[in-house]
Scaffold this motif. Structure first.
Motif, short mmCIF file in Angstrom:
data_model
loop_
_atom_site.label_atom_id
_atom_site.label_comp_id
_atom_site.label_asym_id
_atom_site.label_seq_id
_atom_site.Cartn_x
_atom_site.Cartn_y
_atom_site.Cartn_z
N SER A 697 -13.14 11.09 -37.10
CA SER A 697 -12.44 11.41 -38.55
C SER A 697 -13.12 12.88 -38.32
O SER A 697 -11.97 13.83 -38.29
N GLN A 698 -13.30 13.72 -37.39
CA GLN A 698 -13.32 15.45 -36.73
C GLN A 698 -11.68 15.59 -36.07
O GLN A 698 -11.83 16.22 -36.26
N ALA A 699 -11.82 14.49 -34.91
CA ALA A 699 -10.26 14.65 -34.82
C ALA A 699 -8.94 14.44 -35.85
O ALA A 699 -8.16 15.52 -36.20
N THR A 700 -9.20 13.56 -36.79
CA THR A 700 -8.38 13.89 -38.02
C THR A 700 -8.75 15.64 -38.86
O THR A 700 -7.45 15.91 -39.18
N LEU A 701 -9.90 15.90 -39.12
CA LEU A 701 -10.06 16.80 -39.67
C LEU A 701 -9.43 18.18 -38.81
O LEU A 701 -8.45 19.08 -39.63
#
Length: 1964
Positions: A697-701
């Motif tokens: 999820s953080q990589a998507t951000l």
């Protein structure tokens, strides 16, 4: 056309001449006559036009210039124009009397005729006539009220009263009356009176008339206000009078005039307000009225409201009343807005009391009735709204009533008036809950129900209908707040912070305020204002406190619902619901900054970063939890609330055009690209941000962030292409400001340059985020390409808090601020529908218009030019008298007369120039004031096409206020006058010069020419005397004026040049006088300096030079330079041959001049300074070394006080050859080599720059000694220099001193090398030369770089420099290191290996001088930085140097020790220890070395080296270096003969390791600890060395090492710092190293005991660890013994078990394993039990425990050995019986655990049967025999039990269902065979077969047992054992076998079934 021309000139003339009131009486009479002439001319023209009746004559008449007529003629013209159609021509001619004309005009019959004519005539002619009449009354200069009133009433009568004409002329009449009223506002009073009389006739048309009139210019009288009040109160709402009163009151100017005061008096405001309140109560509250009165921001005129369809009179009146009251300035602060902020309001005019003032009766009644208008007026007009105390007690409830009645706009007006004085005391209102509820109610009412939405619409539906969550009144309140912020920030006011804190305190008192969009809108605007006014801290402080309360700090559990939501949703409370805000970005900016401050204050971010850096595999969630635990925070933000995520989400949500977007990205990147490693003492391993974005999820951000950067870049790129088009209406356009104020304004466009910068900025952001290398490792920022913006990247990585405000759209901020402020300004200003729309008529008497028309007409005609005038020229020049050529007095008189004329002309010209400059300056100052912008109102009508098929109901009349440029006539007049004066001045300047000027110039020129020609013909003294006097006289006429006037300057310069060349130049007698003249009048220097020739007077040259030098200062620098150029010192030195004293005096003068120039010569002094340095070098070179010592003394003395420029040193050093020549010299000397120095110094060269001088060896030596002593004395002479060093005084000259020192020491080294060239290598002379050189260098550098002792002789030192002087000191320290390196290289090949060279001397000097305990680190840093560059690998240390190292380690700063360690690691230690490394002959003895001293030295160095390695191996700073020399030395050291260390030294080293290293040293996987351990093991002999002979103390050293290892492992295990597997590995490693150990002992027993002691030390580990760990380690030892191969000293380990192990369990198990391993891995087949019995030692104190543990642990071999030892210890029958009983007892108690243990029991039974046979000898007694028999029977029973298939223990065993027996099939065969044998041989307790018989009698039990044995092969699991069973049966059935053959049967079965078990060989 003619009349217009005449009118223009007359208007121009009359305006100019009539402006002044001081004109004479005669002049006024002539003006009156001219006016009369013009009047009649105009009348004749009018009559002529009227007589010739043509089409359009009235249109022509309407454009006539009536403004230039007199008053009397106007009456006549008016009469003529009215009678033109109703009377004949004779009537027109008879109109000559003004009075009769007036009477005729006032005749009603005449009025009726005129109206009748207007009815019949064409409407266009009638309109033109009325327009002409209005033009006659319009000019402002008319002062006849009667005439203006007559025309006004005439037009009113025609347009509104007369029934026959008003339908046609009402509209034009309204416009004409408005135009007249604009010029003469008092006419409105006339019209009002006339309206009062004719109101019934006029009717509703009166409303249109009054709406058109410029009521804003009218100042009504009290009686007129009474009339209006009567209309308002005495007539119903639907009647005309009432509505007319409303229109009039609405049209008045209730605002301010241009001077800032009220246009109408404040009493009138109050009177009208009370009037309106009374009418309001009369018409709206006294009658039943239920209509909804809506309120909006947009103001609509009363007339438009009345005419609106579907609107009741009550609604229109209510709207009118509220709009009017809000326009009235009732409150004291509204009447004086600026006073509300600076002085107490209404101190001189106090407001009335609500309950006591009679005038407030109607207001009090309204308040009691709860009428909103009464609430408003009571606050606005009385003390309720003017006193904070009264407002808090009474006014707040009234305000709440007003808000509850939905009059929100009125509430905003009240807040604007009340709040400014209360901001300093805001806590009264902040703590007033009722006031706070008022504001909340206001926001609630306007939040979802904007104008036009009824109250029945719910709060849920309204946002869906309107698309917004707050209305116009909230925006209006925001505008008020912003205006308060702006006003409060002005000087001497309360300040913007007070306003911001007040509103933040009000808004945040609402519960869950951060969820209310209305509150968020206001908070966002407040945060924007805080940012704009730099007051973010005050708002942030309040939010910070609320945030801490929300998190539960201080015991305050505020925001309970948020906290519950946080617990439920795992999100920390925040004022930003969700991750970000896309609309309220300013609010989000402040909140996120506040939360960032919270993170910083709580140390949370630093702690999370530290956790992430410390553990590379930890996740951010885990790091956050650990940080919370470590910081013990009551509440810590959840992961998504961390700043790095918050800023990231906000950067995604912020619109691309928001001004804050670059700063938001800056904040995010500061957190993402931050490299915090060095802050926590860790390596800079890249950016911390990537650790926060590893989850999916953080990589998507992060991916969205990169995409967002691209989108923002695209947006700004597209925006940068947009053009900023200027507004279509320029200030010069006529229709300026035609835009409607309510129409949407065009969107604001940011400058393309800013968009371009933002494209570049976000491109840089994209580069940063896309570069993985930049984020994962440390990057040298200056090496990055320009597109990375390294400077900004460094700011981001270092988290510099300075914001990049240059990327904030400041224009947009200002634009938005103006937009917000303009909303309230529009509300406060007068409504647009009241502003006049008719600009009036053209004024034909205007001065500017008339002038422009005249000039325009004149430009159409050419202007004739006059003929040039004749000028007569004559040039009479008098002859030069001959007496003037020989008489100086006559010559002076002649020159005085002529040159005075030239000087006067120059003064006139200069004065004229100054006057012109002053006038032009005044003109430049006046031009900006010529035009000013003035506000004007422009009206326009907007039409629409209709909607839904309905036509347009009429155009919308829009009035816009704009500013138009206007010329300032007074300034124009002033500029015109200045231009005229300038023109005159220029004309005068261009006039030809007077004839006398030319005469004087020619006359003087003739005189000088004659004088020069006579002197050249015959050089007589008289003529020369005249020439000299003439020269000085001409010079005396040179002044500032003549120098400023070019012609005069050129003329005098020519005269001086001719006279100087002929009479002055080269004249030795005149040198002093010329110099004196120049120095007294410096302006003459360029003029007469060419004639100053000091070399012509060589005897006076020094004195002349002294005069020049003493005159040197800043103002005279250029003069001194010009004078210095005249001194040719080279020529003077070479030709005049001055004596030494003169040269010395001149040298001191030059030195003094250089001191005057100072250390940093001003730019003005640079040119003379360079000449002085040139003279200095000439004197130094001349007869060198005459002045060498003086130069050196003067240089050092003055430089110590910083009086000299460093350039003086440079030029001196160039002369001495210490510096390379300047650029111009380098080109000429590149071809010369260093070997040509002597040839260059031998003779002069052709070059103007001579080659440098070479100092002799003696001079060099003396110079060095002198400088050393001088600087040491200087250092010791002053306390500050002694304490802080010389650099404070010598910093500017350090570079030159470095060059000088370098040159001197280089010469010394070369001289010494030359003297030792023929000496043998390593001779004493070479050593002495080296030591002398080093001592000279140290002495030279001692005052500069080495500490000195204090005066008191204590341990304190005086250090050579301060930290601020590090740069300068670095130069000298670097030079010292460089010279040491040079000394080393020069002498390296001349010394033997091992001799103390330059490096050794340098290191010893360092140890003696620089390693005192309190030496500052900045000194050591500089020492180490430069000394580290030396070639230390060539150093040959000895014991003395190593002892210095140990002294440094004990008592010096850590950096000294690290430096020496680093240096010594570079040494070639193999070479140093070469003597010791000679391998001795292979023998068991130790042959002595040839030289015992050398051996001892080498052994000591070996010990010192290992000590050094142990000291240094723990220093991470040395190990972490690239290509670490320490690591290399550790690698090399593993091959050194460490085994030759003695025991005491080795124990000392291990003691140091034990106290200074952690116990985890054993476990370290790093190379350095492993290498150190390898060396330690090698020194202990535990590292295999096949070729080396062991040391005699090696066993003790090995024991010491093993003990240290065991102690370390115990410490680790007790501390929980080591795993079990690691502990087992370490123990096994220790055991393996003992196995490979080669003891020095030669005897078997000694070697056995050596191994035993080592194993004892190793097994002591089992005693120190915990119980479970000890069990595991014992099991591991057993496993290791089981798998260990041959060649292993097992028996010493067996002995060690009983000696060292404290646990009997461990002891028995390991003993068993040792015995088993002994037999299993024995190399020979015939291994016996003898060595085992010799090695086994049973503990005497715990024998019973030992035996019990052996039984329970299955240690059967150990017990067997114990049996053998017991039998061997005592050979008696009793002992054998006890042993036999013991065996029987053990047999009944044990059971083999498996096949591995079962065969061990055979040894017991074999020994038992042997002992039984021995006990059954004939001599045995009966009791002994019976005991033996019973033992055999019990053995038989036990054997049968052991041979069962299943176990018979337990309940299941009792019924035959027990578990399967763990023993093997072959074991069952043995025990059953043995049992059968015993059953046969011992049938019963009384029978025994001790002797063989011929047959065998079997008992039933024997037969059964034997049958079972015989049946075993029939079972398939025993089929393979059939042969063994058959042999056993055969042995048993053989009658020749008796009981004593039992051991043979057992041996037979063991050989058949267990042939491979070597421990059974004893029974074979």
């Amino acid at each position: 056309m003619t009349l217009c021309y005449v009118s223009d000139h007359w208007a121009q003339y009359a305006s100019v001449t009539g402006a002044g009131e001081s004109s004479s009486h005669v002049h006024s009479l002539s003006l009156d006559k001219l006016q009369q002439e013009y009047d009649h001319l105009f009348l004749r023209a009018v009559l002529h036009v009227l007589r010739n009746k043509r089409l359009g004559i009235w249109l022509f008449m309407s454009e006539m210039p009536y403004g230039t007529l007199s008053s009397s003629m106007l009456w006549r013209v008016l009469y003529v124009m009215q009678c033109a159609e109703t009377a004949g021509l004779e009537t027109l001619n008879a109109a000559s009397d003004t009075h009769s004309c007036i009477q005729a005009l006032r005749d009603p019959e005449h009025q009726e005729k005129f109206e009748h004519w207007l009815c019949e005539v064409n409407s266009s002619d009638g309109i033109s006539l009325l327009t002409a009449l209005a033009h006659m009354a319009t000019p402002a200069q008319h002062s006849d009220p009667a005439f203006i009133t007559t025309i006004t009433l005439l037009i009113y009568q025609v347009a509104y009263v007369s029934m026959s004409t008003r339908e046609i002329y009402s509209k034009v009449g309204r416009e004409l009356l408005a135009a007249i009223a604009i010029a003469h506002p008092y006419i409105i009073s006339v019209l009002l009176e006339r309206l009062r009389e004719t109101i019934q006739t006029v009717g509703m048309m009166a409303l249109y008339l009054c709406k058109e009139l410029p009521l804003s210019l009218w100042r009504p009288r009290p009686e007129e206000i009474c009339v209006i009040g009567a209309w308002l109160l005495q007539h119903p709402l639907s009647e005309v009078e009432n509505r007319l009163a409303c229109v009039i009151l609405e049209g008045l100017n209730w605002g301010f005039s241009q001077d800032g005061s009220l246009a109408l008096s404040s009493s009138l405001h109050s009177e009208v307000a009370l009037l309106v309140a009374e009418a309001y109560q009369k018409y709206l509250t006294d009658k039943p009225y239920s209509g909804l009165i809506s309120e909006g921001i947009k103001q609509v005129s009363y007339l438009a409201s009345v005419l609106r369809l579907g609107v009741s009179p009550e609604a229109s009146f209510s709207q009118w009343a509220w709009q009017l009251l809000l326009r009235l300035k009732l409150h004291g602060n509204s009447q004086n807005p600026k006073g509300a902020w600076s002085v107490p309001a209404l101190a001189s005019n106090p407001p009335p009391e609500l309950t006591h003032a009679p005038s407030m009766h109607s207001v009090l009644r309204a308040v009691k009735a709860g009428i909103p208008i009464g609430c408003y007026l009571s606050i606005a007009m009385t003390t309720v709204g003017h006193s904070l105390e009264n407002f808090c007690t009474e006014g707040v409830s009234l305000l709440k009533s007003l808000i509850q009645s939905r009059h929100l706009r009125a509430a905003v007006h009240l807040l604007d008036n009340i709040l400014p004085p209360t901001y300093p005391l805001s806590f009264y209102l902040l703590n007033n809950s009722q006031f706070v509820s008022c504001i909340q109610l206001f926001l609630q009412y306007d939040s979802v129900c904007p104008q036009g939405v009824t109250q029945q619409v719910t709060h849920r539906v309204a946002p869906l209908l309107t698309g917004t969550t707050y209305g116009d009144h909230v925006r209006l309140l925001n505008s008020v707040i912003q205006s308060h912020v702006l006003e409060s920030s002005k000087p001497s006011r309360v300040g913007a912070a007070a306003v911001l804190e007040f509103w933040v305190g009000i808004l945040t008192q609402q519960n869950l305020w951060y969820r209310d969009k209305t509150v968020l809108f206001l908070m966002d605007q407040i945060c924007c204002a805080a940012f704009t006014h730099h007051q973010e801290e005050c708002v942030q402080k309040l939010l910070y406190q609320q945030h801490k309360n929300a998190l539960g700090y201080h015991g305050d559990r505020g925001l309970l619902s948020s906290l519950v939501g946080w617990i439920a949703g795992n999100a920390t409370p925040s004022f930003i619901e969700g991750q970000s805000l896309s609309v309220e970005v300013w609010f989000a900016w402040l909140v996120l900054n506040m939360e960032g401050v919270f993170e910083e204050d709580s140390q949370l971010r630093r702690c999370v970063e530290n956790e992430l850096l410390s553990e590379p595999n930890i996740s951010p969630e885990q790091a956050l939890k650990k940080a919370q635990q470590r910081l013990k925070l009551p509440v810590a933000p959840s992961l998504q609330r961390l700043q790095v995520y918050r800023w990231a989400c906000q950067a995604l949500a912020t619109p691309p055009d928001h001004p804050l977007l670059p700063l938001i990205w800056q904040k995010f990147l500061q957190l993402y690209l931050r490299q915090p490693g060095p802050e926590y003492g860790l390596a800079a391993g890249g950016c911390i941000g990537q650790r926060f974005f590893q989850a999916s999820s953080q990589a998507t951000l992060l991916r969205d962030l990169r995409q967002r950067i691209q989108e923002v870049s695209d947006f700004h790129h597209a925006a940068s292409q947009a053009l900023r088009v200027p507004p279509p209406h320029t200030p010069s356009s006529d229709n300026q400001g035609d835009e409607s104020p309510d129409s949407p304004r065009p969107p604001y466009l940011t400058s393309p340059q800013l968009h371009t910068e933002l494209v570049r900025l976000f491109g840089v952001f994209a580069v940063w985020l896309d570069d993985e290398t930049l984020q994962k490792q440390e990057v040298y920022l200056p090496s990055l390409p320009p597109e990375y913006e390294p400077h900004k990247l460094a700011q981001v990585m270092q988290r510099q808090q300075e914001l990049w405000l240059e990327f904030v759209d400041q224009e947009r901020l200002q634009y938005d601020e103006r937009e917000v402020l303009s909303l309230w300004e529009k509300v406060q200003s007068e409504p647009t529908f009241l502003q006049a729309q008719n600009p009036g008529f053209t004024d034909y008497t205007s001065l500017s218009n008339a002038r422009e028309r005249i000039l325009s007409n004149l430009q159409k005609h050419p202007v004739p030019r006059s003929a040039p005038e004749l000028q007569h020229h004559k040039a009479p020049v008098a002859e030069v008298p001959s007496v003037c050529l020989t008489d100086s007095k006559a010559a002076a008189d002649l020159l005085q007369q002529d040159l005075s004329i030239l000087q006067d002309q120059a003064r006139i010209a200069v004065a004229r120039e100054a006057q012109q400059v002053a006038m032009e300056q005044e003109l430049l100052e006046g031009l900006p004031l010529l035009y000013k912008n003035r506000p004007e109102q422009v009206s326009m009508a907007l039409e629409c096409k209709g909607k839904g098929g309905q036509p347009c109901q009429g155009p919308a009349n829009i009035t816009v206020t704009c500013e138009r440029v206007q010329r300032q006539e007074a300034v124009q007049t002033q500029i015109t006058s200045l231009c005229r004066d300038l023109k005159k001045l220029q004309t005068d300047a261009m006039a030809p010069p007077p004839q006398s000027l030319a005469q004087a110039a020619v006359h003087t020129e003739n005189f000088i020419t004659a004088l020069v020609n006579m002197y050249k013909a015959q050089k007589s003294p008289a003529v020369q005397h005249v020439g000299v006097s003439v020269f000085y006289q001409v010079v005396s006429f040179v002044c500032e004026d003549t120098l400023r006037h070019p012609p005069t300057r050129q003329y005098l310069s020519s005269c001086v040049e001719i006279l100087g060349q002929v009479f002055i130049q080269g004249n030795a007698e005149e040198c002093g006088r010329v110099l004196k003249t120049i120095l007294e009048q410096r302006r003459l220097c360029p003029l007469i300096s060419p004639f100053f020739t000091p070399n012509a007077a060589p005897n006076q040259l020094v004195f002349l030079y002294q005069d020049v030098v003493t005159s040197l200062h800043l103002d005279s620098a250029d003069v001194i330079f010009m004078l210095l150029t005249k001194f040719d010192l080279s020529q003077w030195l070479n030709e005049a041959h001055p004596v030494f004293s003169e040269r010395t005096r001149l040298l001191e003068l030059v030195h003094g001049a250089l001191c005057v120039c100072g250390r940093d010569p001003e730019p003005e002094l640079l040119t003379p300074f360079h000449l002085f340095t040139k003279h200095w070098t000439w004197l130094l070179r001349h007869h060198f070394p005459d002045h060498y010592s003086d130069c050196l003394r003067l240089l050092t003395t003055s430089s110590s006080n910083q009086l000299l420029s460093p350039e003086c040193w440079k030029v001196t050093l160039r002369v001495l050859g210490c510096l390379p020549p300047t650029h111009s010299r380098i080109k000429g000397e590149q071809a010369l080599s260093t070997s040509d120095v002597s040839s260059r110094t031998a003779g002069p060269t052709a070059s103007p720059y001579r080659s440098p001088i070479s100092l002799s060896p003696q001079q060099v030596d003396e110079t060095v000694d002198w400088l050393s002593d001088y600087f040491l004395r200087s250092r010791l002479s002053k306390t500050d220099l002694r304490s802080f060093g010389l650099y404070s005084a010598w910093t500017p000259y350090i570079s030159d001193i470095v060059s000088f020192w370098d040159h001197l020491v280089g010469c010394l080294i070369n001289v010494q090398l030359s003297s030792c060239a023929r000496e043998s290598v390593g001779s004493s002379k070479i050593m002495k030369a080296l030591q002398d050189l080093h001592s000279k260098i140290v002495k030279l550098f001692k005052p500069w770089i080495f500490p000195l002792d204090t005066d008191d002789g204590g341990n304190l030192k005086c250090y050579p420099w301060l930290e601020t002087d590090a740069s300068a000191a670095g130069s000298l320290v670097g030079l010292y290191a460089q010279l040491t390196d040079t000394l080393h290289h020069k002498f390296r090949d001349r010394l033997l290996p091992g001799q103390r060279g330059a490096l050794w001397l340098c290191m010893m000097q360092y140890c003696e001088s620089c390693t005192s305990p309190r030496t500052p680190e900045y000194l050591l840093y500089l020492y180490h930085t430069h000394l580290r560059s030396l070639q230390w690998r060539h150093l040959h240390p000895d014991t003395q140097l190593m002892e210095q190292l140990f002294n440094v380690e004990r008592g010096s700063p850590k950096s000294c020790f690290l430096f020496m360690g680093e240096v010594l690691c570079e040494v070639n230690w193999v070479s140093v220890l070469s003597d010791h490394l000679q391998t001795p002959a292979t023998s068991t003895t130790y042959p002595p070395l040839p030289d015992m001293g050398t051996q001892k030295e080498s052994h000591t160095m070996l010990v010192y080296l290992l000590y050094m390695l142990v000291f240094l191996a723990k220093e991470e700073q040395l190990l972490s270096q690239q290509d670490s020399p320490l690591l290399s030395l550790l690698v090399q050291s593993t091959s050194l003969p460490w085994h030759q260390l003695d025991l005491s030294s080795y124990q000392g080293i291990l003691g140091y390791v034990g106290t200074h290293y952690p116990a985890s040293l054993l476990l370290s996987a790093d190379s350095a600890p492993q290498l150190l351990l390898k060396s330690l093991r090698s020194a202990a002999g535990l590292h295999p060395r096949p070729n080396d002979t062991p040391h005699r103390e090696e066993t003790l050293k090995a024991g010491a090492y093993v003990c240290w290892c065991v102690q370390s492992l115990v410490t680790l295990e007790q501390g929980g710092s080591i795993s079990l597997s690691t502990l087992e590995t370490q123990l096994e490693t220790l055991l393996e190293s003992i196995v490979t150990f080669n003891p020095p002992e030669t005897g078997l027993e000694q070697r056995h005991m050596a191994f035993c002691s080592l194993f004892s030390d190793a097994l002591a580990l089992l005693n120190g660890v915990g119980v479970s760990t000890g069990e595991a380690l014992a099991a591991h030892v057993i496993t290791w013994l089981d798998r260990k191969g041959r060649g292993f000293p097992i028996l010493p380990l067996l002995t060690a078990c009983s000696r060292c192990l404290a646990s009997v369990r461990h002891m028995t198990r390991i003993m068993e394993a040792c015995i088993t391993a002994y037999f299993n891995h024995a190399e020979e087949e015939s291994v016996g039990w003898g060595p085992v019995l010799a090695s086994l030692q049973v503990p005497e104190l715990t024998v019973d425990d030992f035996l019990s543990e052996s039984q329970s642990g299955g240690s059967f071999l150990t017990l067997y050995a114990f049996i053998l030892q017991r039998l061997n210890s005592e050979y008696t029958a009793a002992n054998e019986r006890r042993t036999l009983g013991l065996i029987n007892t053990w047999t009944n108690q044990v059971f083999p655990s498996g096949p591995s243990d079962e065969a061990k029991l055979f040894l017991w039974w074999h020994k038992a049967m042997n002992l039984s046979v021995e006990q059954l000898q004939p001599q045995a007694g009966l009791s002994e025999v019976s005991g033996v028999v019973m033992g055999l029977l019990r053995l038989q029973t036990r054997l049968l039990q052991l041979g069962e298939e299943r176990l018979n223990s337990g309940l299941l065993g009792a019924i035959g269902l027990g578990k399967r027996s763990p023993v093997s099939n072959r074991f069952r065969v043995v025990v059953r065979s043995l049992a059968a044998f015993l059953s046969v041989q011992v049938p019963s307790e009384t029978e025994l077969r001790l002797q063989p018989t011929s047959d065998l009698q079997l008992s039933a039990k024997a037969q059964q047992t034997l049958g079972m044995l015989e049946a075993m092969p029939s079972n398939k699991q025993y089929a393979e054992l059939e042969d063994s069973v058959n042999k056993a049966v055969q042995f048993i059935r053989y009658p020749g076998h008796c009981l004593k053959d039992g051991p043979r049967l057992l041996a037979l079965l063991a050989n058949l079934l267990y042939p491979d078990l070597k421990y059974l060989h004893i029974i074979h």
